[in-house]
Write a protein that holds these residues in place. Structure first.
Motif, short mmCIF file in Angstrom:
data_model
loop_
_atom_site.label_atom_id
_atom_site.label_comp_id
_atom_site.label_asym_id
_atom_site.label_seq_id
_atom_site.Cartn_x
_atom_site.Cartn_y
_atom_site.Cartn_z
N ASN A 60 0.86 -1.19 0.00
CA ASN A 60 0.00 0.00 0.00
C ASN A 60 0.89 1.24 0.00
O ASN A 60 1.46 1.61 1.02
CB ASN A 60 -0.91 -0.01 1.23
N LYS B 288 -0.10 4.15 2.41
CA LYS B 288 0.25 3.87 3.80
C LYS B 288 1.74 4.06 4.03
O LYS B 288 2.16 4.64 5.05
CB LYS B 288 -0.17 2.44 4.17
N LYS C 61 -3.71 3.46 15.04
CA LYS C 61 -4.98 4.18 14.91
C LYS C 61 -4.79 5.47 14.12
O LYS C 61 -5.62 5.84 13.28
CB LYS C 61 -5.56 4.49 16.29
N LEU D 70 -5.06 7.46 6.68
CA LEU D 70 -5.37 6.76 5.43
C LEU D 70 -6.80 7.06 4.99
O LEU D 70 -7.07 7.37 3.82
CB LEU D 70 -5.20 5.25 5.63
N GLU D 71 -7.73 6.95 5.94
CA GLU D 71 -9.14 7.19 5.64
C GLU D 71 -9.36 8.63 5.18
O GLU D 71 -10.12 8.90 4.24
CB GLU D 71 -10.00 6.88 6.87
N LEU D 72 -8.69 9.59 5.84
CA LEU D 72 -8.86 10.99 5.50
C LEU D 72 -8.30 11.31 4.11
O LEU D 72 -8.91 12.05 3.35
CB LEU D 72 -8.18 11.88 6.55
N GLU D 73 -7.13 10.74 3.78
CA GLU D 73 -6.55 10.99 2.46
C GLU D 73 -7.40 10.36 1.36
O GLU D 73 -7.61 10.96 0.31
CB GLU D 73 -5.11 10.44 2.40
N GLU D 74 -7.90 9.15 1.60
CA GLU D 74 -8.75 8.50 0.60
C GLU D 74 -10.06 9.27 0.42
O GLU D 74 -10.54 9.43 -0.70
CB GLU D 74 -9.02 7.05 1.02
N ALA D 75 -10.63 9.74 1.54
CA ALA D 75 -11.86 10.52 1.46
C ALA D 75 -11.62 11.84 0.73
O ALA D 75 -12.46 12.29 -0.07
CB ALA D 75 -12.41 10.79 2.86
N LYS E 18 -4.24 4.63 10.46
CA LYS E 18 -5.51 4.23 9.85
C LYS E 18 -6.40 5.45 9.58
O LYS E 18 -7.02 5.56 8.51
CB LYS E 18 -6.22 3.24 10.77
N LYS E 19 -6.43 6.35 10.55
CA LYS E 19 -7.28 7.54 10.38
C LYS E 19 -6.77 8.42 9.25
O LYS E 19 -7.55 8.94 8.44
CB LYS E 19 -7.35 8.32 11.68
#
Length: 605
Positions: free
Chosen positions: A314, A317, A341, A347-352, A344-345
């Motif tokens: 990834n 990541k 954590k 990652l979620e923010l960049e993808e969003a 992971k957060k």
């Protein structure tokens, strides 16, 4: 120097070697950070800020009120405006995190352009009050440098950085980009300036958002002051920080390196994590950003290869972990669970963030599709005219397959322009609509709105203009008229060949339908005297309206086709017309002057 240096800290690459052709996300934050550190702009700006502090005398250093100074200097071909506030002033006024509306006229009306019909903006009250206290002087400064054709850097530290950001926004709002370059705002250790609405108003314009570059270090608590509740108690904030949001690009740095991000949610998380690490101090003092930049420059020169502890497929990541390593969070956070954590957060923010960028409505990307669909409608218009009926009435009768096929093109075009209007209304009030879209929108409105009018009256309804007209038609017509008034031109110029034109008033057929209803009502034996008088008055006004359009060559010759609704109105009206009413349109129609209208040979007095 270019002010628009930064676009995205996250981008997509499609790897053709992968079986599933999946999209790979990469983080470019470290590369952007290294570029800016090695550019020399940060070192130069901080040196000018230090010069400004040295010029502040001891009395001003101890000032508890709103003390603001600025100096203008030139380095090579770059003009620089440096904003300085005394440390005591900064400490006093950063204890209050209150936000004030940018539309609050009684308190601070200078940034109402950041609000739109769907978005309100709130700004740090201390920064706006300080700005307002020097309004007259800052206006002179704006007039002097706001139209500069050369590079301009606006910079400041702490609360001075907040003022620098507001001043840059003020310049951008009135900037003529055809003659002046956009300024670049560089701040050091500045607190967050506004709320989510403020951030969104700036982000709506990528050219604006890219003009702001904020430097924050783990050693300085001020940039995270309005994010981390821990610091509220540390320095005794008098009010609870509300929903402050970062904007622009942030350079986050530590003893071990630096990284950049323009994702506001990710920036908030990283600032929070930097504060929880325990580094730095919570006392307000001037952090030596010059020393930090020099150290980072040396690290870039001597930089080796960073080693990840494991192979990572990834790429996003891996990039995030390297970013955390660069700002020292990997070394300081010994709690593996908390570290995972955070990764992971992020990652979620960049993808969003990337997903949201994909969803952003870009009218230019779909313009070719819109042109193709408009071409279908142009064909339909010509096809209908050959049938001696005109496309409005052909569509209204809706008897043939061609009429039904045109519905899907109508819907697709309407969805496009409704979205265009909705997104435009979200932008700041004073942002003008580009002429390219005004022209295209006028053509669409004049072609498509008659079809909506046909649907409306076919269903037996009345008063389309008052009760049935779509909001996006109203706004598009309003923007066009405003642009014509401001620029002193009109797209409604007299045509040489009205045989191939669209009718200027997109609501023309609504007026015709109402006139036909009036004729029918006038023939109703049950109508009262007062009702009949009102109907006659309406029909006379309609005649004046039509003749005015004819005199301006503003109606298509299609309205005079034998089977058009307008000609049907005339036949109905002729039966009830009174001999004493010799209006220009009556003469025009009875003497069949409309037969000369299409070829442009008719001379009207």
């Amino acid at each position: 120097m270019k002010s628009r240096l930064f676009q995205s800290s996250c981008f997509i690459i499609k790897d053709p070697t992968m079986a599933n052709q999946m999209n790979q996300l990469f983080s470019s934050g470290s590369e952007v950070a290294n570029f800016m550190v090695s550019s020399g702009l940060l070192k130069l700006s901080w040196a000018k800020i230090l010069d400004g502090y040295r010029e502040v005398n001891q009395n001003e250093q101890q000032t508890m009120g709103f003390s603001l100074r600025w100096k203008v200097c030139q380095e090579a071909n770059i003009n620089m405006i440096v904003f300085i506030t005394s440390p005591v002033c900064t400490k006093t006024h950063l204890q209050d995190a209150e936000l004030v509306s940018s539309t609050a006229i009684e308190t601070f009306p200078f940034f109402d352009f950041l609000c739109s019909s769907g978005n309100s903006s709130f700004i740090h009250k201390a920064a706006t009050t300080l700005f307002a206290a020097y309004m007259n002087e800052l206006l002179e400064l704006k007039n002097q440098y706001g139209g500069s054709s050369g590079p301009l850097i606006v910079t400041g530290h702490a609360l001075g950085g907040s003022v620098a950001s507001l001043f840059t926004l003020w310049l951008l709002e009135s900037l003529n980009v055809s003659t002046a370059k956009r300024p670049l705002c560089l701040t050091f250790g500045s607190p967050l300036v506004g709320d989510k609405g403020f951030q969104q108003a700036i982000s709506e314009h990528r050219a604006w958002n890219s003009c702001f570059f904020h430097v924050a270090t783990v050693e300085d608590f001020i940039p995270r002051l309005f994010i981390t509740p821990h610091y509220r108690q540390t320095i005794g904030l008098t009010s609870q920080p509300e929903y402050y949001k970062p904007f622009g690009t942030f350079l986050l740095c530590s003893e071990t390196g630096c990284t950049c991000s323009e994702n506001p949610e990710a920036i908030s998380e990283l600032l929070l994590a930097m504060g929880l690490g325990g580094a730095g101090n919570n006392e307000l003092q001037i952090v030596d950003y010059g020393r930090i930049v020099e150290r980072l420059e040396l690290m870039i020169i001597c930089k080796g290869i960073s080693q990840l502890s494991e192979l990572m497929l990834n790429s996003l990541k891996a990039g995030i972990i390297l970013q955390l390593e660069a700002i020292g969070l990997q070394q300081r956070q010994h709690d593996q669970e908390q570290q995972n954590k955070l990764i992971k957060k992020l990652l979620e923010l960049e993808e969003a963030c990337m997903l949201n960028k994909r969803k952003v409505f870009d009218p230019a990307k779909k313009l070719n599709v819109v042109k193709i669909k408009m071409a279908h409608l142009e064909w339909y218009k010509k096809f209908c005219k050959d049938k001696d009926i005109g496309y409005y009435d052909r569509y209204k009768n809706n008897l043939f397959r061609e009429d039904k096929d045109i519905v899907k093109h109508n819907k697709s075009l309407t969805n496009y322009w409704e979205e265009f209007v909705a997104q435009t209304e979200k932008k700041p009030h004073k942002e003008p609509v580009r002429m390219r879209w005004l022209y295209a929108g006028a053509t669409y409105r004049r072609m498509i709105e008659p079809l909506d009018i046909a649907d409306y009256y076919r269903s037996g309804q009345r008063n389309y203009i008052s009760n049935g007209r779509s909001h996006h038609y109203i706004k598009m017509e309003q923007w066009l008229k405003e642009a014509e008034k401001q620029n002193g031109f009109s797209v409604n110029t007299k045509k040489q060949n009205v045989d191939v034109t669209l009718t200027d008033d997109s609501c023309f057929w609504a007026h015709v339908e109402e006139a036909r209803i009036w004729c029918k009502s006038l023939g109703n034996a049950d109508a009262s005297v007062a009702e009949r008088e009102s109907l006659r008055k309406n029909l006379i006004e309609f005649q004046h309206y039509v003749m005015e359009q004819i005199n301006k060559s503003a109606v298509s010759s299609e309205i005079f086709l034998t089977n058009s609704s307008f000609m049907q109105w005339w036949k109905e009206y002729e039966k009830i017309i009174e001999p004493c009413h010799h209006l220009p349109l009556t003469d025009f129609m009875k003497n069949r002057k409309y037969q000369q209208y299409a070829n442009g040979c008719l001379v009207l007095n």
